[in-house]
Write a protein that holds these residues in place. Structure first.
Motif, short mmCIF file in Angstrom:
data_model
loop_
_atom_site.label_atom_id
_atom_site.label_comp_id
_atom_site.label_asym_id
_atom_site.label_seq_id
_atom_site.Cartn_x
_atom_site.Cartn_y
_atom_site.Cartn_z
N LEU A 222 -30.88 -60.43 27.22
CA LEU A 222 -29.52 -60.58 27.72
C LEU A 222 -29.12 -62.04 27.88
O LEU A 222 -27.94 -62.39 27.77
CB LEU A 222 -29.37 -59.85 29.06
CG LEU A 222 -29.42 -58.32 28.99
CD1 LEU A 222 -29.32 -57.73 30.39
CD2 LEU A 222 -28.32 -57.76 28.10
N ALA A 223 -30.07 -62.92 28.16
CA ALA A 223 -29.76 -64.34 28.35
C ALA A 223 -29.48 -65.05 27.03
O ALA A 223 -28.97 -66.18 27.02
CB ALA A 223 -30.90 -65.04 29.09
N GLU A 224 -29.80 -64.40 25.93
CA GLU A 224 -29.61 -65.01 24.62
C GLU A 224 -28.20 -64.73 24.08
O GLU A 224 -27.56 -63.76 24.49
CB GLU A 224 -30.67 -64.49 23.64
CG GLU A 224 -32.10 -64.78 24.08
CD GLU A 224 -33.12 -64.19 23.13
OE1 GLU A 224 -32.74 -63.79 22.00
OE2 GLU A 224 -34.30 -64.09 23.53
N PRO A 225 -27.72 -65.56 23.15
CA PRO A 225 -26.37 -65.37 22.58
C PRO A 225 -26.35 -64.25 21.55
O PRO A 225 -26.29 -64.50 20.33
CB PRO A 225 -26.05 -66.72 21.96
CG PRO A 225 -27.39 -67.28 21.60
CD PRO A 225 -28.34 -66.81 22.68
N LEU A 226 -26.43 -63.02 22.00
CA LEU A 226 -26.45 -61.87 21.09
C LEU A 226 -25.10 -61.69 20.41
O LEU A 226 -24.05 -61.85 21.03
CB LEU A 226 -26.81 -60.60 21.86
CG LEU A 226 -28.20 -60.61 22.51
CD1 LEU A 226 -28.36 -59.38 23.40
CD2 LEU A 226 -29.29 -60.66 21.46
N THR A 227 -25.12 -61.34 19.15
CA THR A 227 -23.90 -61.15 18.37
C THR A 227 -23.91 -59.78 17.71
O THR A 227 -24.96 -59.12 17.62
CB THR A 227 -23.79 -62.21 17.27
OG1 THR A 227 -24.89 -62.03 16.33
CG2 THR A 227 -23.86 -63.62 17.85
N LEU A 228 -22.74 -59.37 17.25
CA LEU A 228 -22.67 -58.11 16.52
C LEU A 228 -23.55 -58.15 15.27
O LEU A 228 -24.23 -57.17 14.95
CB LEU A 228 -21.22 -57.83 16.11
CG LEU A 228 -20.27 -57.39 17.22
CD1 LEU A 228 -18.85 -57.28 16.66
CD2 LEU A 228 -20.70 -56.05 17.82
N THR A 229 -23.55 -59.30 14.61
CA THR A 229 -24.37 -59.43 13.40
C THR A 229 -25.84 -59.28 13.73
O THR A 229 -26.59 -58.61 13.02
CB THR A 229 -24.11 -60.79 12.74
OG1 THR A 229 -22.71 -60.90 12.42
CG2 THR A 229 -24.93 -60.93 11.46
N GLY A 230 -26.28 -59.91 14.85
CA GLY A 230 -27.68 -59.82 15.23
C GLY A 230 -28.08 -58.41 15.63
O GLY A 230 -29.16 -57.93 15.27
N LEU A 231 -27.22 -57.72 16.36
CA LEU A 231 -27.50 -56.34 16.75
C LEU A 231 -27.57 -55.44 15.52
O LEU A 231 -28.46 -54.58 15.40
CB LEU A 231 -26.43 -55.84 17.71
CG LEU A 231 -26.42 -56.45 19.11
CD1 LEU A 231 -25.14 -56.06 19.85
CD2 LEU A 231 -27.64 -56.01 19.91
N ALA A 232 -26.61 -55.64 14.61
CA ALA A 232 -26.60 -54.83 13.39
C ALA A 232 -27.85 -55.08 12.55
O ALA A 232 -28.42 -54.14 11.98
CB ALA A 232 -25.34 -55.13 12.59
N ALA A 233 -28.29 -56.35 12.49
CA ALA A 233 -29.49 -56.67 11.71
C ALA A 233 -30.71 -55.98 12.31
O ALA A 233 -31.56 -55.46 11.58
CB ALA A 233 -29.69 -58.18 11.68
N HIS A 234 -30.81 -55.98 13.66
CA HIS A 234 -31.96 -55.31 14.29
C HIS A 234 -31.94 -53.81 14.00
O HIS A 234 -32.99 -53.20 13.75
CB HIS A 234 -31.96 -55.55 15.80
CG HIS A 234 -33.13 -54.91 16.49
ND1 HIS A 234 -33.11 -53.61 16.94
CD2 HIS A 234 -34.37 -55.41 16.77
CE1 HIS A 234 -34.28 -53.33 17.50
NE2 HIS A 234 -35.06 -54.39 17.41
N ALA A 235 -30.74 -53.22 14.03
CA ALA A 235 -30.62 -51.78 13.78
C ALA A 235 -30.66 -51.44 12.30
O ALA A 235 -30.73 -50.26 11.93
CB ALA A 235 -29.31 -51.27 14.39
N ARG A 236 -30.59 -52.47 11.45
CA ARG A 236 -30.60 -52.30 10.00
C ARG A 236 -29.42 -51.44 9.53
O ARG A 236 -29.56 -50.52 8.72
CB ARG A 236 -31.92 -51.69 9.53
CG ARG A 236 -33.12 -52.58 9.83
CD ARG A 236 -34.42 -52.00 9.31
NE ARG A 236 -35.54 -52.88 9.61
CZ ARG A 236 -36.81 -52.63 9.28
NH1 ARG A 236 -37.09 -51.50 8.63
NH2 ARG A 236 -37.77 -53.48 9.59
N VAL A 237 -28.27 -51.79 10.09
CA VAL A 237 -27.02 -51.12 9.69
C VAL A 237 -25.95 -52.19 9.53
O VAL A 237 -26.14 -53.34 9.92
CB VAL A 237 -26.57 -50.07 10.73
CG1 VAL A 237 -27.59 -48.95 10.86
CG2 VAL A 237 -26.29 -50.71 12.08
#
Length: 319
Positions: A222-237
């Motif tokens: 949560l302390a990191e600058p999470l982005t939509l792109t990063g979340l999508a990359a982790h989910a592989r979508v």
């Protein structure tokens, strides 16, 4: 200890009736139970349910006399609730007890006149019936739960769990409520205004895959600058699929969900540590103290300092 009287108005919804004791029973404050729950009914003994089960309720309505909170759970009594119940509810409200209902328990509160002129929620299938029978009630369509002054109402089944966790959070803060949510394997926070039903269909290319692993991964960062792109990359979508699945699974966009989790983490830090506001903001991913203040005021109506003063644990220390 906060005393809760749960009123079983037959025929009861057995699932709803079990919720308050299970959820409030999981709430501990400084290692001790935070609530004492008593289930009561006009005639103690065997009570009929909406299904094939019967339940045994041990207490009579005298339990309402000293209760700090009185809850009515789901019931089939749409227009003919026991007059003794209605009188006891009016008496409890008159002396200042907090009043709540789960699911169709709202019909009982309405019969007692306790919802007149108030916003209220109930199970979405019964919203029209509640409004028709009780036009003085401002029925809020589709929401999970509503708090209007000392009266709280919720939709059915799992929305009752959300309401109980909201009440624990109001009484004892986010850390106690989140711990109770973990013990009951429930979602820690769902907005009262969140929809009861999913309005978006599950896309055929989702394959039934949940984003729970990605949400867990994000909660650890949560302390990191999470982005939509990063979340999508982790989910592989794709980002588009990420947004669609988030809305389907949790009823919020990914960024709305992230903000909610960061605010909750900030609340826990304010309760359990003596960290300066800037550090609380950074550790929770909210940026700076000004951002922390703005979001906390919007979410809970309190400044960070006021929140800490109200909910900080006695043994709070910097860590």
């Amino acid at each position: 200890m906060h005393r809760i009287a749960v009123v079983a108005v037959p025929p009861v919804t057995a699932f709803d009736l079990a919720i308050p004791e299970l959820v409030f029973g999981a709430a501990e404050v400084d290692g001790a139970p935070g609530y004492r729950v008593q289930v009561c009914t006009p005639e103690p003994g065997v009570v009929d349910t909406m299904g094939s089960l019967q339940v045994v309720v041990p207490h009579g309505l005298e339990a309402l006399a000293e209760a700090d909170t009185v809850m009515v759970t789901g019931s089939g009594a749409r227009a003919d609730a026991d007059p003794r119940v209605l009188a006891a509810l009016r008496a409890a409200a008159g002396r200042g007890a907090r009043i709540a209902s789960i699911c169709t328990g709202a019909f009982v509160l309405a019969q007692a006149g306790l919802l007149d002129g108030r916003d209220a929620a109930t199970y979405w299938v019964q919203e029209g019936a509640l409004g028709h029978r009780h036009p003085a009630v401002r029925v809020r369509p589709g929401v999970l739960f509503v708090e209007d002054g000392p009266v709280l109402t919720s939709a059915g089944l799992t929305a009752g769990i959300d309401l109980c966790l909201h009440m624990i959070r109001t009484d004892h803060g986010a850390a106690v409520a989140n711990a109770a949510a973990r013990l009951t394997v429930a979602t820690a926070v769902r907005h009262g205004g969140q929809g009861q039903t999913l309005r978006l269909p599950v896309a055929s290319d989702d394959g039934g895959t949940s984003l729970s692993r990605t949400r867990g991964w994000a909660l650890e960062r949560l302390a990191e600058p999470l982005t939509l792109t990063g979340l999508a990359a982790h989910a592989r979508v794709s980002v588009r699929t990420l947004n669609r699945r988030f809305l389907t699974e949790v009823g919020l966009s990914p960024l709305q969900w992230l903000l909610l989790q960061r605010i909750e983490h900030a609340r826990e830090l304010l309760e359990s540590t003596g960290l300066p506001m800037e550090q609380v903001a950074r550790r929770s991913g909210l940026g700076g103290a000004d951002s922390l203040r703005r979001h906390l005021v919007q979410r809970v109506g309190m400044t960070p300092r006021a929140y800490r003063a109200a909910f900080a644990r006695p043994a709070t220390r910097v860590r």
